[in-house]
Design a protein around this motif. Structure first.
Motif, PDB file in Angstrom:
ATOM      1  N   ILE A  55       3.226 -10.009 -84.191  1.00 52.77           N
ATOM      2  CA  ILE A  55       2.016  -9.629 -84.924  1.00 52.77           C
ATOM      3  C   ILE A  55       1.185 -10.872 -85.224  1.00 52.77           C
ATOM      4  O   ILE A  55      -0.026 -10.886 -84.976  1.00 52.77           O
ATOM      5  N   HIS A  56       1.813 -11.915 -85.725  1.00 52.75           N
ATOM      6  CA  HIS A  56       1.091 -13.165 -85.986  1.00 52.75           C
ATOM      7  C   HIS A  56       0.452 -13.688 -84.708  1.00 52.75           C
ATOM      8  O   HIS A  56      -0.677 -14.178 -84.731  1.00 52.75           O
ATOM      9  N   HIS A  57       1.173 -13.592 -83.603  1.00 55.30           N
ATOM     10  CA  HIS A  57       0.660 -14.126 -82.341  1.00 55.30           C
ATOM     11  C   HIS A  57      -0.639 -13.436 -81.937  1.00 55.30           C
ATOM     12  O   HIS A  57      -1.639 -14.109 -81.685  1.00 55.30           O
ATOM     13  N   PHE A  58      -0.652 -12.104 -81.866  1.00 55.73           N
ATOM     14  CA  PHE A  58      -1.872 -11.461 -81.378  1.00 55.73           C
ATOM     15  C   PHE A  58      -3.027 -11.607 -82.371  1.00 55.73           C
ATOM     16  O   PHE A  58      -4.186 -11.691 -81.969  1.00 55.73           O
ATOM     17  N   ILE A  59      -2.728 -11.680 -83.657  1.00 52.93           N
ATOM     18  CA  ILE A  59      -3.800 -11.880 -84.636  1.00 52.93           C
ATOM     19  C   ILE A  59      -4.412 -13.272 -84.469  1.00 52.93           C
ATOM     20  O   ILE A  59      -5.641 -13.426 -84.519  1.00 52.93           O
ATOM     21  N   LYS A  60      -3.587 -14.282 -84.238  1.00 55.69           N
ATOM     22  CA  LYS A  60      -4.115 -15.633 -84.029  1.00 55.69           C
ATOM     23  C   LYS A  60      -4.892 -15.724 -82.720  1.00 55.69           C
ATOM     24  O   LYS A  60      -5.975 -16.330 -82.681  1.00 55.69           O
ATOM     25  N   SER A  76      -7.687  -9.565 -76.317  1.00 56.99           N
ATOM     26  CA  SER A  76      -6.911 -10.563 -77.065  1.00 56.99           C
ATOM     27  C   SER A  76      -5.900  -9.904 -77.996  1.00 56.99           C
ATOM     28  O   SER A  76      -4.830 -10.453 -78.238  1.00 56.99           O
ATOM     29  N   ILE A  77      -6.218  -8.738 -78.482  1.00 59.01           N
ATOM     30  CA  ILE A  77      -5.292  -8.022 -79.369  1.00 59.01           C
ATOM     31  C   ILE A  77      -4.128  -7.436 -78.577  1.00 59.01           C
ATOM     32  O   ILE A  77      -2.978  -7.488 -79.016  1.00 59.01           O
ATOM     33  N   VAL A  78      -4.388  -6.903 -77.398  1.00 59.04           N
ATOM     34  CA  VAL A  78      -3.344  -6.215 -76.624  1.00 59.04           C
ATOM     35  C   VAL A  78      -2.762  -7.051 -75.482  1.00 59.04           C
ATOM     36  O   VAL A  78      -1.921  -6.558 -74.724  1.00 59.04           O
ATOM     37  N   ASP A  95      -4.991 -18.009 -75.988  1.00 58.83           N
ATOM     38  CA  ASP A  95      -3.543 -17.822 -75.897  1.00 58.83           C
ATOM     39  C   ASP A  95      -2.834 -19.177 -75.862  1.00 58.83           C
ATOM     40  O   ASP A  95      -1.816 -19.376 -76.526  1.00 58.83           O
ATOM     41  N   PHE A  96      -3.392 -20.124 -75.120  1.00 57.43           N
ATOM     42  CA  PHE A  96      -2.796 -21.459 -75.085  1.00 57.43           C
ATOM     43  C   PHE A  96      -2.915 -22.176 -76.425  1.00 57.43           C
ATOM     44  O   PHE A  96      -1.980 -22.887 -76.827  1.00 57.43           O
ATOM     45  N   LEU A  97      -4.026 -22.031 -77.111  1.00 59.99           N
ATOM     46  CA  LEU A  97      -4.152 -22.672 -78.427  1.00 59.99           C
ATOM     47  C   LEU A  97      -2.998 -22.249 -79.331  1.00 59.99           C
ATOM     48  O   LEU A  97      -2.432 -23.068 -80.056  1.00 59.99           O
ATOM     49  N   VAL A  98      -2.640 -20.989 -79.270  1.00 56.83           N
ATOM     50  CA  VAL A  98      -1.555 -20.472 -80.094  1.00 56.83           C
ATOM     51  C   VAL A  98      -0.192 -20.838 -79.510  1.00 56.83           C
ATOM     52  O   VAL A  98       0.698 -21.303 -80.227  1.00 56.83           O
TER      53      VAL A  98
END
Length: 169
Positions: free
Chosen positions: A22-27, A53-55, A125-128
């Motif tokens: 959850i944290h991942h997709f929100i970020k 980005s959410i899914v 995605d890479f930033l996270v």
């Protein structure tokens, strides 16, 4: 409630009990939204980007259930069908669903990027992932040089990870 907020709620329920996902997709959504707005995407492309980005990692759960693992290619294979089902229930237009499913099915493929929505999704995605996966300084610098193309994504990455241009050359 907006489709974006409704989708955030659906994805939170989809990953109930898994705060890391959850944290991942929100970020990733937050960085995607920010970069897309800074790069002045048109409204439609911004909407596709935010949904994707959410899914983007929706295939992880199915891959883990089916195969006991969830590497990038399995996410790309399993994700589009699940995303399509969820977005259809929310009433998202079929053309938007098609593009989102394409992005979900390619978000670990870094060649032949065919749009700003695709580029920004990968950058966000890479930033996270660089933080969550504890990339080394040299891996961050290489990723910056090889992946980041947007001015806004580069600026965010440089600031987050203290990259100096000469390091990435």
């Amino acid at each position: 409630m907006s489709i974006i907020n409704h989708l955030l709620q659906k994805m939170t329920a989809y990953y109930a009990g898994d705060p890391k996902r959850i944290h991942h997709f929100i970020k990733v959504h937050s960085f995607s939204k920010q970069i897309g707005e800074l790069e002045q995407l048109d409204k439609s492309t911004q909407f596709v980007l935010e949904i994707a980005s959410i899914v983007h990692d929706i295939g992880i759960k199915v891959a883990e259930e089916k195969y006991g693992k969830c590497h990038g290619k399995l996410q790309e294979e399993e994700g589009p069908a699940v995303a399509k089902d969820m977005l259809t229930v929310l009433g998202v237009d079929a053309s938007i669903i098609a593009r989102v499913c394409y992005l979900v099915g390619h978000h670990h493929t870094y060649a032949h990027i065919d749009g700003m929505d695709y580029q920004i999704l990968i950058e966000a995605d890479f930033l996270v992932n660089m933080f969550e996966d504890d990339f080394s300084k040299s891996a961050i610098t290489a990723t910056y040089g090889n992946i980041f193309k947007t001015a806004s994504g580069k600026r965010i990455c440089k600031n987050m990870y203290a990259i100096h241009e000469q390091e990435s050359s």
